[in-house]
Design a protein around this motif. Sequence first.
Motif, PDB file in Angstrom:
ATOM      1  N   ARG A  89      29.200 -36.750 -54.900  1.00 54.84           N
ATOM      2  CA  ARG A  89      29.703 -36.637 -53.520  1.00 54.84           C
ATOM      3  C   ARG A  89      31.037 -37.368 -53.391  1.00 54.84           C
ATOM      4  N   GLN A  90      31.086 -38.577 -53.981  1.00 55.30           N
ATOM      5  CA  GLN A  90      32.241 -39.464 -53.824  1.00 55.30           C
ATOM      6  C   GLN A  90      33.452 -39.019 -54.653  1.00 55.30           C
TER       7      GLN A  90
ATOM      8  N   GLN B 164      22.015 -36.162 -44.144  1.00 53.59           N
ATOM      9  CA  GLN B 164      22.159 -35.614 -45.504  1.00 53.59           C
ATOM     10  C   GLN B 164      20.986 -34.675 -45.827  1.00 53.59           C
TER      11      GLN B 164
ATOM     12  N   GLY C  89      33.869 -34.592 -54.472  1.00 55.00           N
ATOM     13  CA  GLY C  89      33.937 -33.950 -53.157  1.00 55.00           C
ATOM     14  C   GLY C  89      32.772 -33.038 -52.813  1.00 55.00           C
ATOM     15  N   GLU C  90      31.607 -33.301 -53.325  1.00 56.34           N
ATOM     16  CA  GLU C  90      30.476 -32.425 -53.008  1.00 56.34           C
ATOM     17  C   GLU C  90      30.024 -32.646 -51.563  1.00 56.34           C
ATOM     18  N   THR C  91      29.846 -31.553 -50.865  1.00 57.82           N
ATOM     19  CA  THR C  91      29.446 -31.622 -49.459  1.00 57.82           C
ATOM     20  C   THR C  91      28.044 -31.028 -49.301  1.00 57.82           C
ATOM     21  N   SER C  92      27.477 -31.240 -48.138  1.00 56.65           N
ATOM     22  CA  SER C  92      26.157 -30.668 -47.856  1.00 56.65           C
ATOM     23  C   SER C  92      26.178 -29.155 -48.022  1.00 56.65           C
ATOM     24  N   GLU C  93      27.306 -28.527 -47.647  1.00 56.45           N
ATOM     25  CA  GLU C  93      27.430 -27.064 -47.761  1.00 56.45           C
ATOM     26  C   GLU C  93      27.269 -26.607 -49.206  1.00 56.45           C
ATOM     27  N   THR C  94      28.026 -27.247 -50.123  1.00 52.99           N
ATOM     28  CA  THR C  94      27.906 -26.853 -51.545  1.00 52.99           C
ATOM     29  C   THR C  94      26.527 -27.227 -52.081  1.00 52.99           C
TER      30      THR C  94
ATOM     31  N   GLU D 267      21.124 -31.418 -43.355  1.00 54.23           N
ATOM     32  CA  GLU D 267      22.208 -30.470 -43.642  1.00 54.23           C
ATOM     33  C   GLU D 267      21.985 -29.660 -44.912  1.00 54.23           C
TER      34      GLU D 267
END
Length: 251
Positions: free
Chosen positions: A100-101, A147, A104-109, A150
């Motif tokens: 994530r940090q 988290q 750039g992994e987001t809840s969407e991916t 989502e």
Amino acid sequence: MRKKIVAGNWKMNTTLAEGVGLAKDVNEALKHVTPKCDVVIAVPFTHLASIAAVIDSSKLGLGAENCADHVKGAYTGEVSAPMVASTGATYVILGHSERRQYYGETSETLKVKVGLALENALTPIFCIGEVLEERENGTYLDVVKKQIEEALFDLSAEDFGKIILAYEPVWAIGTGKTATDDQAEEMHAFIRSVIAKKYGDQVADDCSILYGGSCKPSNAAQLFAKPNVDGGLIGGASLEAESFMGIVNAF
Ligand code: PGA
């Protein structure tokens, strides 16, 4: 009934030869004990097939540390869920705070990755956890709830039942600062209540929630004694068979 699980997360450590050696050592150690938990190692992509060939999959589960958010195609450098599954691996860590940090992994991916993992019969070990600032400003419960909501709450109850959760407070990862057993228990009980509200008590009760963050042989037993802590996701201490087995044997 929910499972007790100790899973190693090797991260970006070991060459192929070292990794195969470590997997063999863990596999060998497991021949001499009957652990009171499932044991899993999550290893670099490059090691999966070779390790699958040397371990007893009935005693030691194997997983990847990530997978792509696409099935195949022009995504240079990515490794898909079907590719991971084709090595013999049956688990995949998703949403680790380092992903994530730093990537750039987001809840969407992550939602897409979870879906692809499940479609390919991989069990996601889905990581959640707050950063230090969120712990200190008191928003940590809300952060973790968000988290989970989502990325996971579009799943059917049946699919949610296939997920393993790992609560990893970011301030405890690789820092030597473990959450206290009471801090872990507070969060794990809260997570279970969030799941219960959405999917009902049975699904919540059946969900394995692991703790991760500077878990070691010396503190594992105390953490695992808490009623809502179902095991651990182990980074640094999983890189030696002896310390990893020390945690496995803490149950
Ligand atoms: P650590 O890492 O045990 O080295 O703190 C845990 C993790 O990041 O999964």
